[in-house]
Design an enzyme around this catalytic site. Structure first.
Site, PDB file in Angstrom:
ATOM      1  N   HIS B  60       0.843  -1.200   0.000  1.00  0.00           N
ATOM      2  CA  HIS B  60       0.000   0.000   0.000  1.00  0.00           C
ATOM      3  C   HIS B  60       0.872   1.241   0.000  1.00  0.00           C
ATOM      4  CE1 HIS B  60       0.910  -0.549   4.243  1.00  0.00           C
ATOM      5  NE2 HIS B  60       0.282   0.556   4.601  1.00  0.00           N
ATOM      6  N   ASP B  64       5.936   4.167   4.943  1.00  0.00           N
ATOM      7  CA  ASP B  64       6.839   3.180   5.545  1.00  0.00           C
ATOM      8  C   ASP B  64       6.862   1.868   4.762  1.00  0.00           C
ATOM      9  OD1 ASP B  64       4.178   2.967   6.453  1.00  0.00           O
ATOM     10  OD2 ASP B  64       4.759   1.882   8.260  1.00  0.00           O
ATOM     11  N   HIS B 140      -7.346  -1.855   5.750  1.00  0.00           N
ATOM     12  CA  HIS B 140      -6.476  -0.825   6.303  1.00  0.00           C
ATOM     13  C   HIS B 140      -7.081   0.538   5.976  1.00  0.00           C
ATOM     14  CE1 HIS B 140      -2.894   0.551   8.202  1.00  0.00           C
ATOM     15  NE2 HIS B 140      -2.269   0.947   7.125  1.00  0.00           N
ATOM     16  N   HIS B 268       6.114  -5.529  11.995  1.00  0.00           N
ATOM     17  CA  HIS B 268       5.472  -4.209  11.925  1.00  0.00           C
ATOM     18  C   HIS B 268       5.174  -3.663  13.322  1.00  0.00           C
ATOM     19  CE1 HIS B 268       2.758  -0.935  10.589  1.00  0.00           C
ATOM     20  NE2 HIS B 268       3.549  -0.964   9.531  1.00  0.00           N
TER      21      HIS B 268
END
Lengths: 307, 307
Positions: B60, B64, B140, B268
């Site tokens: 995505h 980051d 998300h 993550h």
């Protein structure tokens, strides 16, 4: 005035060399100059407070000079920054940054103000009561500016003994500091120069990266306290300068000499060489006061002038 | 099959933690999965040859997970790469990369092929004779996909003694490996299973970052050999999951259990915590076979299965 080199290598970041970025501390400003990939990590490593950075100057849109910008802007956002951020750089930089903010649905909470540059002439792009910043048009493969950071004249210093002798009312002291002649208690006009001393000379910093050898910049950077001039190559690779529009260390030194700067700092080294001594040696044959930039190294301009 | 974690931390790169990127070695491919800022330096640090990377999968468009991509593409160009590069990622990624190449007047010499994703259903996005790659739609804040990397069935193994006994012509061996029944020299139909052994079971890797707890992915990742599932938070911050659309370590483990995967790798991590033991502890309460990702750590899938 203090310069911290976050990165001074050309082309690509490596495990032990960083692309271009530096921080100039001048009259309470923290100016970030260029912002290669990894700059935000180098800022942390060098313990520079993110919030003190309010102005970022980008020379040109080659990646080794700006790929770290979007990450830095995004980190400012994540840290809930509120202070405004000014970005000066070539036309296109606004589109690059805002496209990425849009696609990540991550607008900044702080004002993000772009000052896009297009002029091929030197222009004043920042001014406050203590500092002026001018562009230095450079000769590179794409539109590129260096930046000249110039302290304004400091105030004249009162020669207290002379001032008291001259019987000047205290209310006029500020005018004296500003260089004005004033009338004393006895109605006599007092020549400013007879009761004040010259101020500390203002310092200036000229940042010139990336550029081919270009004498057109000499009138702009003339007499600068410090010149950072790119020196991508050594003499033996001078033949690459024409195509790549870069300079040798020797060419940087010739510019420094012709512009009568006090100190030359070399940087933007090609990573093809082992060690930096060659840059220093070749530049020193043309100009006396040459220093080498190094990732993580700081230069205090007040002590440099003693060299 | 081997997974190397280049970075497994959320949000911003720091001096000692990297944002998300990993390399999956599968059937002679080197797949790069996500590409946070600094990925090219981590590739160098982990001695992964740039030229072996031909496919990059971007989950995505949060920084980051992709801010290192433009730098990597540019470095490939500077290294005079000629091999084609395929980039799989959300719609918009092509515009981000090509805008920057255009403005730097730096088109790549190698074919740069974008595969932009828009579907909200799982789809096959890569296939060759040995590997298939599917998207895993995640939940998300912006459009996000995980990726399922699945080895195809390996060939059956010949039971040489049985094959010789059965008097089968050598010309049919390849057909046997492919699972076909064949006619022997005496005109008799030989049942494949009587002369071959089961192949090594194919392995699969499911990469799910970033995502809120989402049981919809279970049918897609069911029985995977290894699941990498984001675990940004610990239980005590579970309240942040809803707004940020992230998961806790415990939620990752519940997904692993329900999907009956063999091994769960957590990553993550939010940088708000000191140490990683909390992630392991909380996930292990739900699922037995939990491992922690760590920047620079490699996981060999053949030895993982022995755990």
């Amino acid at each position: 005035m203090k310069l911290t080199i976050l990165g001074c290598h050309s082309a690509t970041p490596r495990t032990n060399t960083n692309p271009t970025s530096q921080v100039l501390e001048i009259k309470n400003h923290m100016f970030l100059i260029d912002c290669g990939e990894g700059t935000q990590v180098e800022l942390r490593r060098n313990k520079i407070k993110f919030n003190r950075i309010k102005h970022i100057f980008i020379s040109h849109l080659h990646g080794d000079h700006y790929f770290g910008l979007i990450g830095l802007v995004s980190t400012f956002r994540l840290l809930t920054r509120e202070t405004e951020l000014h970005i000066y750089g070539p036309k296109g930089i606004k589109e690059i940054i805002t496209l990425q903010l849009k696609l990540s649905d991550s607008w900044t909470n702080f004002p993000l103000i772009f000052h896009e540059l297009t002029s091929k002439e030197s222009e004043l792009i920042f001014e406050d009561d203590k500092v002026k910043v001018y562009t230095i048009p450079l000769k590179h493969r794409i539109y590129t500016n260096g930046f000249l950071f110039r302290e304004k004249e400091n105030e004249r210093k009162l020669d207290i003994g002379a001032v008291l002798n001259a019987n000047i009312d205290r209310a006029y002291y500020q005018k004296l500091k500003q260089g004005a002649d004033v009338v004393n208690e006895d109605g006599v006009l007092i020549d400013n120069i007879s009761v004040t001393k010259d101020p500390i000379p203002p310092k200036s910093y000229a940042y010139c990266s990336d550029t081919a050898y270009n004498e057109d910049i000499i009138p702009i950077i003339n007499n600068a306290s410090v010149l950072y001039h790119e020196s991508t190559f050594l003499d033996k690779n001078e033949n690459l300068c024409e195509r790549t529009k870069h300079s040798t260390a020797r060419q940087a030194a010739i510019i420094a000499k012709k512009a009568n700067v006090e100190t030359l700092i070399l940087g933007h080294y090609s990573t093809r060489y082992n060690g930096y001594e060659g840059f220093l040696l070749e530049a020193s044959e043309e100009f006396d006061n040459v220093l080498l930039a190094k990732d993580g190294k700081s230069f205090d301009f007040s002590s440099l002038s003693l060299v």
